[in-house]
Write an enzyme that holds these catalytic residues in place. Structure first.
Site, mmCIF file in Angstrom:
data_model
loop_
_atom_site.group_PDB
_atom_site.id
_atom_site.type_symbol
_atom_site.label_atom_id
_atom_site.label_comp_id
_atom_site.label_asym_id
_atom_site.label_seq_id
_atom_site.Cartn_x
_atom_site.Cartn_y
_atom_site.Cartn_z
ATOM 1 N N ASP A 11 1.351 -1.367 0.039
ATOM 2 C CA ASP A 11 0.451 -0.041 -0.289
ATOM 3 C C ASP A 11 1.102 1.493 0.127
ATOM 4 O O ASP A 11 2.171 1.177 0.322
ATOM 5 C CB ASP A 11 -0.883 0.289 1.258
ATOM 6 C CG ASP A 11 -1.918 1.213 1.604
ATOM 7 O OD1 ASP A 11 -2.526 1.474 0.202
ATOM 8 O OD2 ASP A 11 -2.129 1.853 2.226
ATOM 9 N N SER A 12 0.173 2.451 -0.522
ATOM 10 C CA SER A 12 1.127 3.813 -1.003
ATOM 11 C C SER A 12 1.178 3.843 0.889
ATOM 12 O O SER A 12 2.611 5.030 1.225
ATOM 13 C CB SER A 12 0.169 4.505 -0.896
ATOM 14 O OG SER A 12 -0.919 4.902 0.051
ATOM 15 N N TYR A 43 -0.837 8.430 -1.504
ATOM 16 C CA TYR A 43 -0.718 8.643 -3.349
ATOM 17 C C TYR A 43 -1.404 9.095 -3.995
ATOM 18 O O TYR A 43 -2.000 9.689 -5.398
ATOM 19 C CB TYR A 43 -0.877 6.910 -4.618
ATOM 20 C CG TYR A 43 0.752 6.371 -3.756
ATOM 21 C CD1 TYR A 43 1.531 6.696 -3.047
ATOM 22 C CD2 TYR A 43 0.926 5.296 -3.966
ATOM 23 C CE1 TYR A 43 2.752 6.034 -3.622
ATOM 24 C CE2 TYR A 43 2.077 3.684 -4.894
ATOM 25 C CZ TYR A 43 2.623 5.077 -4.123
ATOM 26 O OH TYR A 43 3.868 4.614 -4.100
ATOM 27 N N GLY A 44 -3.187 9.370 -3.761
ATOM 28 C CA GLY A 44 -4.371 9.680 -4.215
ATOM 29 C C GLY A 44 -4.247 10.765 -5.061
ATOM 30 O O GLY A 44 -5.469 10.837 -6.256
ATOM 31 N N CYS A 74 -3.969 -1.462 -2.247
ATOM 32 C CA CYS A 74 -4.172 -0.056 -2.336
ATOM 33 C C CYS A 74 -5.496 0.362 -3.754
ATOM 34 O O CYS A 74 -4.342 -0.305 -4.819
ATOM 35 C CB CYS A 74 -3.257 0.739 -2.817
ATOM 36 S SG CYS A 74 -2.912 2.756 -2.882
ATOM 37 N N ASN A 75 -6.453 1.048 -3.523
ATOM 38 C CA ASN A 75 -7.358 1.338 -4.843
ATOM 39 C C ASN A 75 -6.792 1.723 -6.315
ATOM 40 O O ASN A 75 -6.068 1.917 -7.064
ATOM 41 C CB ASN A 75 -8.942 1.511 -4.278
ATOM 42 C CG ASN A 75 -9.392 0.776 -3.744
ATOM 43 O OD1 ASN A 75 -10.152 0.317 -4.310
ATOM 44 N ND2 ASN A 75 -9.393 0.481 -2.293
ATOM 45 N N THR A 76 -5.853 3.035 -5.390
ATOM 46 C CA THR A 76 -5.236 3.409 -5.988
ATOM 47 C C THR A 76 -4.048 3.107 -6.548
ATOM 48 O O THR A 76 -4.698 3.599 -8.524
ATOM 49 C CB THR A 76 -4.106 4.878 -5.675
ATOM 50 O OG1 THR A 76 -5.399 5.796 -4.335
ATOM 51 C CG2 THR A 76 -4.346 6.734 -6.532
ATOM 52 N N GLU A 159 -4.242 9.831 8.046
ATOM 53 C CA GLU A 159 -3.279 9.348 8.693
ATOM 54 C C GLU A 159 -2.823 10.217 9.281
ATOM 55 O O GLU A 159 -1.100 10.607 10.704
ATOM 56 C CB GLU A 159 -2.187 10.107 6.501
ATOM 57 C CG GLU A 159 -2.448 9.653 5.836
ATOM 58 C CD GLU A 159 -1.369 8.027 5.385
ATOM 59 O OE1 GLU A 159 -0.506 8.440 5.508
ATOM 60 O OE2 GLU A 159 -1.332 6.512 5.523
ATOM 61 N N CYS A 193 -11.137 2.889 -0.387
ATOM 62 C CA CYS A 193 -9.605 2.942 -0.421
ATOM 63 C C CYS A 193 -9.790 2.746 0.966
ATOM 64 O O CYS A 193 -10.130 2.561 1.924
ATOM 65 C CB CYS A 193 -9.557 4.170 0.236
ATOM 66 S SG CYS A 193 -8.473 5.118 0.700
ATOM 67 N N THR A 194 -8.332 1.564 0.963
ATOM 68 C CA THR A 194 -8.082 0.705 1.869
ATOM 69 C C THR A 194 -7.592 1.384 3.199
ATOM 70 O O THR A 194 -8.005 0.967 4.392
ATOM 71 C CB THR A 194 -6.683 -0.493 1.720
ATOM 72 O OG1 THR A 194 -5.790 0.328 1.426
ATOM 73 C CG2 THR A 194 -7.477 -1.074 0.822
ATOM 74 N N HIS A 195 -8.075 2.953 3.548
ATOM 75 C CA HIS A 195 -7.847 3.589 4.722
ATOM 76 C C HIS A 195 -8.805 3.648 5.466
ATOM 77 O O HIS A 195 -9.414 4.236 6.590
ATOM 78 C CB HIS A 195 -7.595 4.466 3.842
ATOM 79 C CG HIS A 195 -5.701 5.282 4.174
ATOM 80 N ND1 HIS A 195 -4.954 4.360 3.576
ATOM 81 C CD2 HIS A 195 -4.669 5.624 4.662
ATOM 82 C CE1 HIS A 195 -3.985 4.421 3.006
ATOM 83 N NE2 HIS A 195 -3.213 5.321 4.017
HETATM 84 N N1 DGL Z 1 -5.735 3.104 0.635
HETATM 85 C C1 DGL Z 1 -4.855 3.360 -0.777
HETATM 86 C C2 DGL Z 1 -6.304 3.367 -1.872
HETATM 87 O O1 DGL Z 1 -6.954 2.425 -1.137
HETATM 88 C C3 DGL Z 1 -5.235 5.405 -0.528
HETATM 89 C C4 DGL Z 1 -3.916 6.262 0.211
HETATM 90 C C5 DGL Z 1 -3.371 7.187 -0.642
HETATM 91 O O2 DGL Z 1 -4.015 8.440 -1.143
HETATM 92 O O3 DGL Z 1 -2.411 7.075 -0.891
HETATM 93 O O4 DGL Z 1 -6.276 3.781 -1.977
#
Ligand code: DGL
Length: 280
Positions: A11-12, A43-44, A74-76, A159, A193-195
């Site tokens: 993940d990011s 990363y978003g 990570c979805n992004t 974060e 988004c996994t966050h």
């Molecule tokens: N956890 C990441 C996701 O699932 C996104 C977090 C990020 O923006 O880096 O998209």
């Protein structure tokens, strides 16, 4: 037999830990190697090219650690980098290895949760702009209406440990209001988004009655278990000593302090510098 190694989970930053936690519940016997690219997160809001290059560099690092299978939790990264890595890079750098994402397994099942056939996707700017969810879900549920809302403030709130503050309430209410304005009959909200699972309780406070809130951890874990059953050639290359190792590209102290919230258990991470890994 080829050399065995852990399953890589990427993940990011911290978000992938919410997925890893569920994977471990389902498949505890495997070894897992987690990498959070915290030094370059989030990363978003980054461009396609940047997310692709960062993700590829991390995937190459996993391969150097003997991982034959890497999950982009990570979805992004799944939205912006996965297809290019699978189609262009893997055949050249490691034809026998596999990289999987979190969008496809989610898209395969999300339609079954909705009675109104209308789902809302909450995600980062990058995931929304990629149109990956509308495109992927259309393959499995052609009649499903998919509404998207980018929530660019949510990852920074999480974060920065502000996800229980009033600031979080403000942005949650705003983004939920927006998505229900777009799709009034939405009865399923996907946290794409996994966050975002960290915001689950707060989001539930503001959800209209009867709307289901879905996070991806369990879906991805079930899909991985199924994948390993269907792909013995990959499964046999995954080692099984119940080991979990965590790496971050940033400070290990910060990672260990934050990560527990996502993973549910104390973590003792190691630092990795990716500079030596060439992208091209
Ligand atoms: N956890 C990441 C996701 O699932 C996104 C977090 C990020 O923006 O880096 O998209």
């Amino acid at each position: 037999m080829q050399m065995q190694g852990p399953i890589g989970v990427f993940d990011s930053g911290y978000g992938g830990l919410t997925v890893l936690k569920e994977i471990i519940k389902k498949l505890p016997e495997y070894d897992y190697l987690y990498l959070g690219d915290n030094a370059r997160a989030p990363y978003g809001n980054r461009s396609f090219e940047t997310v692709y290059q960062y993700t590829l560099q991390c995937v190459k690092w996993f391969f150097e650690q003997n991982c034959s299978l890497v999950i982009l939790a990570c979805n992004t990264a799944s939205a912006k980098a996965l297809r290019t890595i699978q189609q262009n890079d893997l055949p050249v750098i490691a034809p026998g290895n596999r990289v999987l994402g979190v969008i496809r397994p989610t898209a395969e099942i999300i339609g079954t949760f909705s009675e109104t056939k209308s789902v809302g996707i909450l995600a980062t700017n990058g995931t929304v702009a990629s149109q990956s969810y509308p495109m992927e879900t259309a393959k499995f549920f052609p009649d499903l209406k998919v509404y998207q809302e980018a929530c660019p403030m949510w990852v920074p709130l999480i974060e920065n440990e502000e996800y229980q503050s009033h600031g979080a309430d403000f942005f949650i209410k705003k983004n939920l209001h927006n998505i229900f304005e777009k799709g009034k009959d939405i009865d399923v909200i996907l946290l794409a988004c996994t966050h975002y699972p960290l915001l689950k309780e707060k989001i539930e406070e503001y959800l209209p009655v009867g709307v289901k809130l879905i996070s991806q951890g369990e879906i991805v874990a079930t899909s991985l278990a199924d994948y390993l059953t269907r792909h013995p050639e990959i499964e046999s290359r995954c080692s099984k000593n119940g080991q979990r190792i965590f790496y971050t590209t940033d400070s290990t102290e910060d990672f260990d302090n934050h990560a527990t919230t996502f993973y549910g258990q104390p973590i003792s991470s190691k630092h990795v510098d990716l500079e030596s890994i060439k992208i091209k």
